[in-house]
Structures are given as structure tokens and as C-alpha cells.
Design a protein around this motif. Structure first.
Motif, PDB file in Angstrom:
ATOM      1  N   MET A 109       6.790  16.724   0.036  1.00  0.00           N
ATOM      2  CA  MET A 109       7.503  16.640  -1.240  1.00  0.00           C
ATOM      3  C   MET A 109       6.954  17.645  -2.249  1.00  0.00           C
ATOM      4  N   ASN A 110       5.662  17.663  -2.382  1.00  0.00           N
ATOM      5  CA  ASN A 110       5.085  18.427  -3.490  1.00  0.00           C
ATOM      6  C   ASN A 110       5.061  19.925  -3.209  1.00  0.00           C
ATOM      7  N   ASN A 111       5.103  20.296  -1.936  1.00  0.00           N
ATOM      8  CA  ASN A 111       5.213  21.712  -1.586  1.00  0.00           C
ATOM      9  C   ASN A 111       6.635  22.088  -1.173  1.00  0.00           C
ATOM     10  N   ARG A 112       7.581  21.207  -1.465  1.00  0.00           N
ATOM     11  CA  ARG A 112       9.008  21.453  -1.197  1.00  0.00           C
ATOM     12  C   ARG A 112       9.250  21.963   0.230  1.00  0.00           C
ATOM     13  N   LEU A 113       8.533  21.370   1.180  1.00  0.00           N
ATOM     14  CA  LEU A 113       8.705  21.795   2.581  1.00  0.00           C
ATOM     15  C   LEU A 113      10.108  21.451   3.094  1.00  0.00           C
ATOM     16  N   TRP A 114      10.748  20.515   2.411  1.00  0.00           N
ATOM     17  CA  TRP A 114      12.097  20.103   2.851  1.00  0.00           C
ATOM     18  C   TRP A 114      13.149  21.150   2.486  1.00  0.00           C
ATOM     19  N   ASP A 115      12.788  22.057   1.610  1.00  0.00           N
ATOM     20  CA  ASP A 115      13.801  22.981   1.089  1.00  0.00           C
ATOM     21  C   ASP A 115      13.951  24.205   1.997  1.00  0.00           C
ATOM     22  N   ARG A 116      14.162  23.947   3.261  1.00  0.00           N
ATOM     23  CA  ARG A 116      14.368  25.027   4.223  1.00  0.00           C
ATOM     24  C   ARG A 116      15.675  24.729   4.944  1.00  0.00           C
ATOM     25  N   ASN A 117      16.402  25.757   5.274  1.00  0.00           N
ATOM     26  CA  ASN A 117      17.698  25.550   5.927  1.00  0.00           C
ATOM     27  C   ASN A 117      17.583  24.767   7.222  1.00  0.00           C
ATOM     28  N   GLU A 118      16.524  25.001   7.974  1.00  0.00           N
ATOM     29  CA  GLU A 118      16.403  24.344   9.279  1.00  0.00           C
ATOM     30  C   GLU A 118      16.430  22.823   9.178  1.00  0.00           C
ATOM     31  N   LEU A 120       0.828  -1.204   0.000  1.00  0.00           N
ATOM     32  CA  LEU A 120       0.000   0.000   0.000  1.00  0.00           C
ATOM     33  C   LEU A 120       0.864   1.257   0.000  1.00  0.00           C
ATOM     34  N   PHE A 121       1.888   1.255   0.855  1.00  0.00           N
ATOM     35  CA  PHE A 121       2.757   2.430   0.969  1.00  0.00           C
ATOM     36  C   PHE A 121       3.461   2.716  -0.363  1.00  0.00           C
ATOM     37  N   ILE A 122       4.011   1.679  -0.973  1.00  0.00           N
ATOM     38  CA  ILE A 122       4.716   1.869  -2.244  1.00  0.00           C
ATOM     39  C   ILE A 122       3.754   2.416  -3.309  1.00  0.00           C
ATOM     40  N   ALA A 123       2.594   1.812  -3.409  1.00  0.00           N
ATOM     41  CA  ALA A 123       1.635   2.238  -4.439  1.00  0.00           C
ATOM     42  C   ALA A 123       1.221   3.696  -4.221  1.00  0.00           C
ATOM     43  N   GLU A 124       0.934   4.043  -2.996  1.00  0.00           N
ATOM     44  CA  GLU A 124       0.458   5.402  -2.697  1.00  0.00           C
ATOM     45  C   GLU A 124       1.575   6.428  -2.874  1.00  0.00           C
ATOM     46  N   VAL A 125       2.774   6.092  -2.423  1.00  0.00           N
ATOM     47  CA  VAL A 125       3.880   7.045  -2.553  1.00  0.00           C
ATOM     48  C   VAL A 125       4.238   7.242  -4.028  1.00  0.00           C
ATOM     49  N   GLU A 126       4.287   6.158  -4.761  1.00  0.00           N
ATOM     50  CA  GLU A 126       4.639   6.305  -6.185  1.00  0.00           C
ATOM     51  C   GLU A 126       3.585   7.119  -6.928  1.00  0.00           C
ATOM     52  N   ALA A 127       2.346   6.995  -6.503  1.00  0.00           N
ATOM     53  CA  ALA A 127       1.285   7.778  -7.150  1.00  0.00           C
ATOM     54  C   ALA A 127       1.378   9.252  -6.768  1.00  0.00           C
ATOM     55  N   ALA A 128       1.793   9.516  -5.522  1.00  0.00           N
ATOM     56  CA  ALA A 128       1.703  10.896  -5.017  1.00  0.00           C
ATOM     57  C   ALA A 128       3.024  11.662  -5.072  1.00  0.00           C
ATOM     58  N   CYS A 129       4.154  10.961  -5.094  1.00  0.00           N
ATOM     59  CA  CYS A 129       5.456  11.629  -4.952  1.00  0.00           C
ATOM     60  C   CYS A 129       6.394  11.176  -6.078  1.00  0.00           C
ATOM     61  N   PRO A 130       6.242  11.728  -7.254  1.00  0.00           N
ATOM     62  CA  PRO A 130       7.038  11.247  -8.384  1.00  0.00           C
ATOM     63  C   PRO A 130       8.542  11.436  -8.215  1.00  0.00           C
ATOM     64  N   GLU A 131       8.980  12.319  -7.322  1.00  0.00           N
ATOM     65  CA  GLU A 131      10.421  12.532  -7.156  1.00  0.00           C
ATOM     66  C   GLU A 131      11.112  11.410  -6.387  1.00  0.00           C
ATOM     67  N   LEU A 132      10.333  10.608  -5.692  1.00  0.00           N
ATOM     68  CA  LEU A 132      10.942   9.549  -4.875  1.00  0.00           C
ATOM     69  C   LEU A 132      11.099   8.283  -5.703  1.00  0.00           C
ATOM     70  N   GLU A 133      12.288   7.711  -5.591  1.00  0.00           N
ATOM     71  CA  GLU A 133      12.590   6.515  -6.372  1.00  0.00           C
ATOM     72  C   GLU A 133      12.693   5.310  -5.443  1.00  0.00           C
ATOM     73  N   LEU A 134      11.935   4.306  -5.712  1.00  0.00           N
ATOM     74  CA  LEU A 134      11.921   3.119  -4.847  1.00  0.00           C
ATOM     75  C   LEU A 134      13.314   2.484  -4.784  1.00  0.00           C
ATOM     76  N   ALA A 135      13.810   2.300  -3.561  1.00  0.00           N
ATOM     77  CA  ALA A 135      15.128   1.667  -3.389  1.00  0.00           C
ATOM     78  C   ALA A 135      14.979   0.224  -2.924  1.00  0.00           C
ATOM     79  N   SER A 136      13.792  -0.129  -2.484  1.00  0.00           N
ATOM     80  CA  SER A 136      13.542  -1.498  -2.008  1.00  0.00           C
ATOM     81  C   SER A 136      13.108  -2.370  -3.176  1.00  0.00           C
ATOM     82  N   PRO A 137      13.298  -3.678  -3.041  1.00  0.00           N
ATOM     83  CA  PRO A 137      12.790  -4.566  -4.083  1.00  0.00           C
ATOM     84  C   PRO A 137      11.269  -4.393  -4.241  1.00  0.00           C
ATOM     85  N   ARG A 138      10.830  -4.447  -5.488  1.00  0.00           N
ATOM     86  CA  ARG A 138       9.394  -4.279  -5.716  1.00  0.00           C
ATOM     87  C   ARG A 138       8.618  -5.545  -5.349  1.00  0.00           C
ATOM     88  N   ASP A 139       9.261  -6.669  -5.488  1.00  0.00           N
ATOM     89  CA  ASP A 139       8.612  -7.939  -5.144  1.00  0.00           C
ATOM     90  C   ASP A 139       8.637  -8.122  -3.618  1.00  0.00           C
TER      91      ASP A 139
END
Lengths: 397, 397
Positions: free
Chosen positions: B380-389, B299-318
Motif C-alpha cells: 500500500m505505502n509503496n503503491r506496488l499495486w499501481d502497476r498494469n500487471e 490484531l489484524f485490524i489494529a495493525e492494518v489501521e495503524a500501517a495502511c491509512p488508505e484502507l477502510e474497514l468494511a467489517s464490523p468493528r465489534d
């Protein structure tokens, strides 16, 4: 001056019990239960993984090491907590051996606590041909320190009799012969004055569940003299001893100084209980503790010898030659100790015939000593020990 | 069927927190605080030294080992608790090497957790000339199992990506080449079904503070296959592994079976917290836990891949090839994780670019997963991570 009335009030000893076994397991400091509960609920429960930094868990092994260092003649940054005493003995001896290439003998005595001997036996088997654990009588140690010896490994205070080695003289002799020393302070830390720096000790290890009152299974500590700390390459090279544990490098690079003696993830709950115990120690001066300990052991010996002629002193009579315990030999010592425990005086027994009593000024006073002797005299002189119920042996710790 | 609503109710997670880091430190089981408090006050406080027998402290390492054994395919009497995972790795590999005289290569992979590699590096240096720690890519392990290899030491589930080795196939290959296996179950025990007996594993080790929820610094465990248990002579030969610890003999004689893998005095307070955690596990069936874990990670993989295109799955898909965690790569992963944590979703970060999320059915459900993805998508989509803090690096565990 240490206020021993105040320190005694910081322990909840059971009613009706005279506890003369703090040399085996120290009692519960009253504040420890709430302290641990708070750590578990507010830190583990609420901070979760962030507790490692936010609550300072990662710094506990060195913070507590520094607090113990004060009691044993070490400066801040020279002592770190972790593992068990057995593991720390292995780590210290392995480290010392690496500093003395070419020599293969570890010298110890048959008064050492067995696990120290077992651990070194296992280590030397791993190291291979030529390594030898040489075990002599305690009295023969000094004469056995030759230029063959790589490491002199001794427990300062004998767990059976309280006989105390001369750390300063033996360390000097070892150094004169080119050897290094590993001192086990299991029955020294919190029991008497230890001056590691003044004695020139190379390595020292100890446990914290005896005189220090850290609780059952409390972690051990290790001291490395600053002249060695950056030269040692630890055989137990765990990630928390790495220069940068969270870089997750494939290669081990030892951390700075004492940090490299850390191995795995520290036991935060046990360390928190120990922290509460160290709050009591922060109120104590070891000079006062030792003076009071000598008073109590002298009183105990005098009173027992006057009241219980069947008991034969097994500890050195000169207080300068013993730690903070007194042992008596008695052929039916096991049964006598059981009878004594049934009457509320808790000491312990070590085969074949040693009745062992520990004196811990933080919570034992003269009144306790006199009361314990009265009960012991009753047990001995009325042969209360001569009942079958006391003769069945259970495993005694 | 495991009642996951009931198990979830046994944890007190902080309000407003979605905890996806149970693969690093499991949360507090609600009952643990009172359980530890009771142990400290009623056992340590009142029984004092007699708690070792009366309260059953001495048996905790094997009692709890048996309870963990149920989750990893071991029979009672094959698992014992103690020390840290680093120490247990050392003990297992040293023991395995002694069973294969003449071979000097330990094979591992660069996906192993670094402390396993560091500890073996230290061990092999002690053992001397000719010993070699051979580290290959995870994919190259099978091909590298040759007749030179003494011990194959692997962590079943990669701590970074969740990639899972095939324990059964690799163990069979190792045995076919005459080698022994040491499996690190740090990310397996409580995370997925492990069948040590069915796989023919020789040794296994693991920690208990991740999926098992034993608390910060909870002790490790070690498994020895019964065919080896009485043949192993442990390098870490501590007194509690002795045949008769309380005889205080000068010579080490290993205890029977798994008992010889005990070393020093067990950490009773930590073990008591772990006992409370195991009460939750006693309500769980690993088949159900694994099935639910797969549902949650899928569920997590499917939802994240649908919602956060910048994230690349590093875990095996199977899902059959991964453990109970999901990792995504993102160049600014450190800052993104900090931003996420600030919003109450706790995962963690592993250099250089891995955002890591653990899924633990005992207390994480589908609603939590969906809520976490919503927040992640916002970050991710609102680039909240892009803050110096969020970009200043603190030490992350």
C-alpha cells in the motif's frame, strides 16, 4: 482397432478376482491413485485457491463432459459434469417440462431405475396439481406415448435385465406426439454405442462410476441438445450456471448453452479420478467395445446355458436388444451370488431372483468369461449356494 | 485447551505463503493425500463394489455429518453430507415451505451469497403463482419478518464483510411470527461457535471446503431439527433417502429422520479427504478456535489501521458482530490484492472494492498476521499495486 490387452493392463484388478460387476462400480484405473495424489499435493496443496484457474479446475466439468460426449454421440460443448445422477434427472425433467407448457404428464416405465421415478415424483409434487408420473410396462411405452405426454423419461438399458429400449424409434414417436425425451444412460455410456444426435434426443443424463470407471460417487453428466440449450431455464439455478458467477449479482441470468446446467462447486478430486479413467477411454473406440461386449455376452450365455440348466436367462437373447450385461433368474439367486463371490467371481443380485453379470471389454476378456462360468457351474451343480452362510442378507449395492 | 501448534503442524502450507483465504478454500491437511490414496488403492481397488459395506462408504455421509454436528451444536443423527451447498439450500427451503402450507414468501437479504438466492428463485418459479423471494437489506431483516413469511433464509456471516446476523434473535422472531428458518453456515462452520439447538434453528446447510478444509468441491451438509426430521417430505427424493434403497420399490417412502435428506450416491473420494480434515477438527474446541480467531482479527485490524491509512474497514468493528474474516475497502482493491498475492499473502477480492482476509487459527498464528500486515503495508505505502500487471482481471474465486 482398440487394443484391449493394453486397456486391460491399465487396471489393477485384485488377484483371484473375476470382476463382472463393472456395471455397478467400475474398477480402479491404475493411474488414478497417482493422478489424484498429484492433484491434491501439487494443485490443492501448493496452488491453494488459485488452483481454480491455474490448474484448470473450473474447466473440468466441461472438459470431461466433452470427453464423455465422444462416447455418446454428442459434440463438444453439449455435455457437462456435476452433481449426482438423481439430481441430473430432476434437472433434465424440470427443464424439459418448462419447454412444453400446458402438458403435465411424464411417462416412464417400471424398468426404470427407482431413483429416476422418485426424483420425478418429488418434482411433480412441487409443480402442483395436475402433474402426473405415468408408469407403464417397458413393452407398453411406445403405445403410451400420446399427445398428453410432456416428457418421455426412460433408462435406455434396464438395470435388472439389460433389456434395451429403441432410443431412436421412441424419440421419433415422442417428437411426433409433441413430447420431449430424457434418456438415462447409466447403463449405456461406455457399454454400447449411443448416438444422441442421430436419435434426436433432447436431454440425456448418466453416471460415471459404472462402465466409465470414475470411482465410487463419481459425478454425473447431463446432455442438452443444442436446439434447446439456450432456451432452457434450469430449475436448479446455481451460481456456476450463471452468466457471470463471479459478478455476484443478486439476479440469476443463465449462462450460455450447456454452462447453465452447472449448479454448485464441482468435486475436483472426484473429477480428477474420472480424468484418469477417461484416459483409458481415450484409447477405445465404442464400435470395438460394443462388438467385443456382444462376443463376451454371447459366449457367457452359451456357456452358462450349457453348464447350468437351473439358471433361466432373464436378458433378451438377441444381443441387439440388450446392453452389456447378462442376467439369469434363480430362486436362490441371492445365496448363489454370495457363494460365487466367495469363490472370487463378483457379480450382483437384484431382488427377487436376478443374478446380474456385467461385461466390460476394457478389462474383461474371453478367458475371464470362461473361468467365471467354470466357477459358476461348480457353485450351481455342487449346490455350494445351499449353505446358511450365504443366505443371510446384507445390504447389497 | 486446543493445541494450535499441533494443528498447524497438520497442514503443509507452501513455503513463502501466508494463507489468509481459508474462508474460500481451506488448505490441504497433510494426512489427506495418503488417506485418499489408501482409500483408492485398498478399498476401491481391492474391495471393488463390496467397499460400500466393507469399507463403510455408505455410512460416510452420516458419520461425517455427526463429526461436523459437534462443531455447530447438533446432536448425532441430525446432520448428513451430500451434494453441493446450492442443492442443499434448495432442499432445505423446499422442505421448509412444505411444512408451512399457505404461506408463500421466502425472506432473505442482499448480503446472502448469490447462489442461495438463485436456487430459491428457481425453486419458487417451479412452485408457481404467488411465491415470492423477498430480498431486503441485512439491517432490515428483523423488521421484515411478518406473518406473511414462510421461511427466513439467511447466511449467518456475510461473505463480503464478515457481518454476522444474530441467529438466536432472528430465529426467535421468525418463530414468533410462525415462520421457519434456514441458516446457511458456509462462513460459520469451523469459523465460530454455532449452537443450532440452542438457537432453535429449523434447518441449516453449509459447505466443507472453506474453514473445514475438505478440499475443492467437498460435499455440503444439511441439518434438520429433530422436531421436523420425520415430518419433512424432501422435494429431492433420491433413492438413498428412501426407507429401503435396495428394495428398488417403485414408490418413494422417505427414510427415517436425517437419512431422508440423502439423495444420490455419495462422493466417497471427496468424503475421504474430508475425513482427514475432520481429524484435525477432532483436536479442536470451537470455544478456543473462536477466542483465537477474535485475537487474530483484532490484531489484524489494529495493525492494518495503524500501517495502511488508505484502507477502510468494511467489517464490523465489534468482534461479536463479525465472523472469522476481516474486509477492507479500497478503490483499487483488485490490483492491490493481486500485488499482495504476488508477494505471497493470499487473500481475495470481492467486487466492487472489498479486500477480504480470512483467519483460521488451526494453521494461522500471530506471527503470520504480523508478517502479512508488513507486506500489505509495503504494497500500500509503496503503491506496488499501481502497476498494469495487477490490474488485468482474471476470474477470481
Amino acid at each position: 482397432m482398440t487394443d484391449f490387452t493394453a486397456t486391460k493392463a491399465m487396471f489393477d484388478l485384485p488377484k483371484g478376482v473375476l470382476y463382472l460387476d463393472g456395471n455397478s462400480l467400475g474398477p480402479l484405473p491404475s493411474a488414478a491413485v497417482a493422478r489424484v495424489g498429484e492433484m491434491m499435493a501439487a494443485e490443492w496443496g501448493q496452488m491453494l485457491i488459485t488452483g481454480w484457474n491455474k490448474a484448470g479446475w473450473m474447466a473440468l466439468p466441461t472438459d470431461l463432459g466433452d470427453r464423455i460426449g465422444r462416447l455418446i454421440g454428442a459434440e463438444p460443448g453439449q455435455v457437462v459434469m456435476g452433481d449426482t445422477l438423481s439430481i441430473k434427472v430432476y434437472q433434465a425433467v424440470a427443464s424439459a417440462l418448462e419447454l412444453i407448457p400446458g402438458r403435465k404428464v411424464v411417462l416412464s416405465d417400471n424398468g426404470n431405475f427407482p431413483t429416476d421415478l422418485y426424483m420425478v415424483d418429488g418434482l411433480l409434487r412441487s409443480l402442483g396439481a395436475g402433474y402426473e408420473l405415468r408408469i407403464v410396462d417397458p413393452e407398453a411405452v411406445e403405445g403410451a406415448i400420446t399427445e398428453e405426454v410432456a416428457v418421455l423419461m426412460l433408462t435406455e438399458v434396464d438395470y435388472r435385465t439389460g433389456r434395451k429400449h429403441d432410443m431412436k424409434a421412441l424419440t421419433a414417436k415422442a417428437h411426433a406426439k409433441g413430447a420431449l425425451t430424457v434418456w438415462d444412460l447409466a447403463h449405456s455410456a461406455g457399454a454400447l454405442q449411443v448416438d444422441l444426435a442421430g436419435c434426436g434426443a433432447d436431454f440425456a443424463v448418466g453416471c460415471t462410476y459404472k462402465y466409465l470407471n470414475g470411482g465410487p460417487g463419481a459425478p454425473a453428466f447431463i446432455y442438452v441438445a443444442p436446439r434447446h440449450a439456450d432456451n432452457v431455464r434450469p430449475a436448479l439455478s446455481g451460481w456456476l450456471g450463471h452468466e457471470a458467477p463471479f459478478a455476484f449479482d443478486l439476479d440469476y441470468r443463465p449462462g450460455s448453452g450447456i454452462e447453465r446446467m452447472r449448479v454448485g462447486t464441482p468435486p475436483v478430486i472426484q473429477l480428477t479420478a474420472l480424468a484418469a479413467a477417461m484416459d483409458v477411454w481415450d484409447m477405445a473406440d465404442m464400435t470395438d467395445v460394443r462388438a467385443k461386449s456382444v462376443e463376451l455376452t454371447e459366449l457367457f450365455i452359451a456357456e452358462v446355458e450349457a453348464a447350468c440348466p437351473e439358471l433361466e436367462l432373464a436378458s433378451p437373447r438377441d444381443p441387439n436388444l440388450r446392453g452389456s450385461q447378462v442376467s439369469f433368474r434363480f430362486a436362490d439367486g441371492y445365496a448363489a451370488m454370495q457363494a460365487l463371490i466367495a469363490r472370487g467371481v463378483i457379480g450382483d443380485f437384484r431382488a427377487p431372483d436376478i443374478m446380474r453379470f456385467g461385461f466390460t471389454p476394457l478389462y474383461i476378456d474371453e478367458g475371464d468369461v470362461r473361468a467365471a462360468v467354470d466357477i459358476l457351474a461348480d457353485v450351481m451343480n455342487n449346490r455350494l449356494w445351499d449353505r446358511n452362510e450365504y443366505k443371510v442378507r446384507a445390504r447389497v449395492t
